[in-house]
Structures are given as structure tokens and as C-alpha cells.
Design a protein around this motif. Structure first.
Motif, mmCIF file in Angstrom:
data_model
loop_
_atom_site.group_PDB
_atom_site.id
_atom_site.type_symbol
_atom_site.label_atom_id
_atom_site.label_comp_id
_atom_site.label_asym_id
_atom_site.label_seq_id
_atom_site.Cartn_x
_atom_site.Cartn_y
_atom_site.Cartn_z
ATOM 1 N N UNK A 18 9.176 10.877 -4.601
ATOM 2 C CA UNK A 18 9.212 9.487 -3.910
ATOM 3 C C UNK A 18 7.848 9.293 -3.082
ATOM 4 N N UNK A 19 7.459 8.041 -2.720
ATOM 5 C CA UNK A 19 6.485 7.838 -1.604
ATOM 6 C C UNK A 19 6.807 6.695 -0.900
ATOM 7 N N UNK A 20 6.084 6.537 0.228
ATOM 8 C CA UNK A 20 6.501 5.372 1.211
ATOM 9 C C UNK A 20 5.405 4.293 1.004
ATOM 10 N N UNK A 21 5.797 3.131 0.749
ATOM 11 C CA UNK A 21 5.036 1.698 0.817
ATOM 12 C C UNK A 21 5.015 1.232 2.116
ATOM 13 N N UNK A 22 3.901 0.650 2.417
ATOM 14 C CA UNK A 22 4.001 -0.413 3.542
ATOM 15 C C UNK A 22 3.630 -1.774 3.075
ATOM 16 N N UNK A 23 4.407 -2.627 3.262
ATOM 17 C CA UNK A 23 4.287 -4.153 2.716
ATOM 18 C C UNK A 23 4.107 -5.034 3.816
ATOM 19 N N UNK A 24 2.962 -5.939 3.887
ATOM 20 C CA UNK A 24 2.592 -6.850 4.847
ATOM 21 C C UNK A 24 2.276 -8.007 4.362
ATOM 22 N N UNK A 25 2.569 -9.264 5.000
ATOM 23 C CA UNK A 25 2.041 -10.507 4.759
ATOM 24 C C UNK A 25 2.100 -11.583 5.989
ATOM 25 N N UNK A 26 1.099 -12.253 6.141
ATOM 26 C CA UNK A 26 1.055 -12.974 7.507
ATOM 27 C C UNK A 26 2.228 -14.021 7.712
ATOM 28 N N UNK A 27 2.799 -13.937 8.579
ATOM 29 C CA UNK A 27 4.214 -14.438 8.816
ATOM 30 C C UNK A 27 5.427 -13.907 8.583
ATOM 31 N N UNK A 76 0.112 9.851 -7.479
ATOM 32 C CA UNK A 76 1.346 10.108 -6.588
ATOM 33 C C UNK A 76 2.631 10.431 -7.250
ATOM 34 N N UNK A 77 3.442 11.292 -6.945
ATOM 35 C CA UNK A 77 4.697 11.731 -7.461
ATOM 36 C C UNK A 77 5.909 10.880 -6.639
ATOM 37 N N UNK A 91 0.900 -1.297 0.144
ATOM 38 C CA UNK A 91 -0.128 -0.002 0.118
ATOM 39 C C UNK A 91 0.863 1.210 0.050
ATOM 40 N N UNK A 92 0.157 2.117 -0.707
ATOM 41 C CA UNK A 92 0.860 3.730 -0.817
ATOM 42 C C UNK A 92 0.591 4.474 0.624
ATOM 43 N N UNK A 93 1.388 4.771 1.422
ATOM 44 C CA UNK A 93 1.055 5.569 2.728
ATOM 45 C C UNK A 93 0.456 6.715 2.412
ATOM 46 N N UNK A 94 -0.592 7.024 3.270
ATOM 47 C CA UNK A 94 -1.484 8.439 2.944
ATOM 48 C C UNK A 94 -2.560 8.250 2.011
ATOM 49 N N UNK A 138 10.728 3.208 1.011
ATOM 50 C CA UNK A 138 10.544 4.506 0.220
ATOM 51 C C UNK A 138 10.832 4.125 -1.408
ATOM 52 N N UNK A 139 9.824 4.513 -2.245
ATOM 53 C CA UNK A 139 9.960 4.136 -3.668
ATOM 54 C C UNK A 139 10.508 5.383 -4.294
ATOM 55 N N UNK A 140 11.595 5.316 -5.097
ATOM 56 C CA UNK A 140 12.073 6.458 -5.823
ATOM 57 C C UNK A 140 11.927 6.200 -7.316
ATOM 58 N N UNK A 141 11.547 4.861 -7.585
ATOM 59 C CA UNK A 141 11.394 4.556 -8.929
ATOM 60 C C UNK A 141 11.172 3.204 -9.035
#
Length: 124
Positions: A65-74, A62-63, A40-43, A81-84
């Protein structure tokens, strides 16, 4: 933003695309790709799941850089931070995942059947 009026008088908007991001999520220890990971893209409300090959894709307003939250059970939740594009993410396993387990049971059994099972397969 572009505003287009159709012949019926209704306003139509064209979505603004500022970036396209593709990436792959892997297990940090084995290097195997992980399907079904939530990215997910934060915000924002933008989320995606990785496919069977561990790949996700965003086309967003979104332009960078943006911050991603990555989650998975276990696995430990990770913020990156995604810059490209493309982006390679490695998730570490979470040692104690017992809190993520949900047990659901349905059905009935007669007490005599359960007693016979406990005699055949004692818990001790």
C-alpha cells in the motif's frame, strides 16, 4: 534492477514496475466526476491529474500500500491509502474558499470614464 549494455557501451536501465493504480475522483455531494484534480503518491515525485472523466492512472515502482494526497481548489485535501486498483475517491467541498481566489487586473482607464461609471452604477 536489470542493467543492459548496448553496443555503444552505454548503460540502459529498464524501469521497475511494481504496481498500476487507476481511480476516479468524484464530488462527495453530487457524485459528479472532477477533472483536473491533483493526485500524488506521498514521499515521491509521482503526481497525476484526473482527465475529463475524473480518472487518474499511475504506473509506478511503488508497492502497495501507499498513501495518496488528493487536492483540488474548492475541496478539502484528502489522504487515502491505496491497497489496489481501481480506487474511488470522494472529495468534500470546502465551505470557505475565499483564500484560493486570486484577482489579477491589467489596463488603464481615464478618471473621467470611471467617475461616469460610478455615477451610473453607485456602489451603495
Amino acid at each position: 534492477m536489470l542493467l543492459v549494455l548496448s553496443k555503444t557501451g552505454h548503460a540502459q536501465t529498464t524501469p521497475l514496475i511494481n504496481s498500476t493504480l487507476t481511480g476516479t475522483v468524484r464530488d462527495a455531494r453530487t457524485g459528479e466526476t472532477l477533472p483536473g484534480v491533483n493526485v500524488g503518491i506521498n514521499g515521491t515525485t509521482h503526481t497525476a491529474l484526473t482527465d475529463n472523466n475524473g480518472v487518474f492512472r499511475f504506473v509506478t515502482g511503488q508497492k502497495f500500500p501507499y498513501t495518496l494526497t488528493i487536492s483540488f481548489v474548492g475541496y478539502k485535501t484528502l489522504q487515502v491509502v491505496a491497497n489496489g486498483s481501481p480506487l474511488e475517491v470522494k472529495l468534500d467541498e470546502q465551505v470557505n474558499t475565499l483564500n484560493n481566489v486570486v484577482v489579477v487586473g491589467y489596463g488603464t482607464q481615464k478618471k473621467a470614464i470611471l467617475q461616469a461609471l460610478f455615477l451610473l452604477f453607485p456602489l451603495n
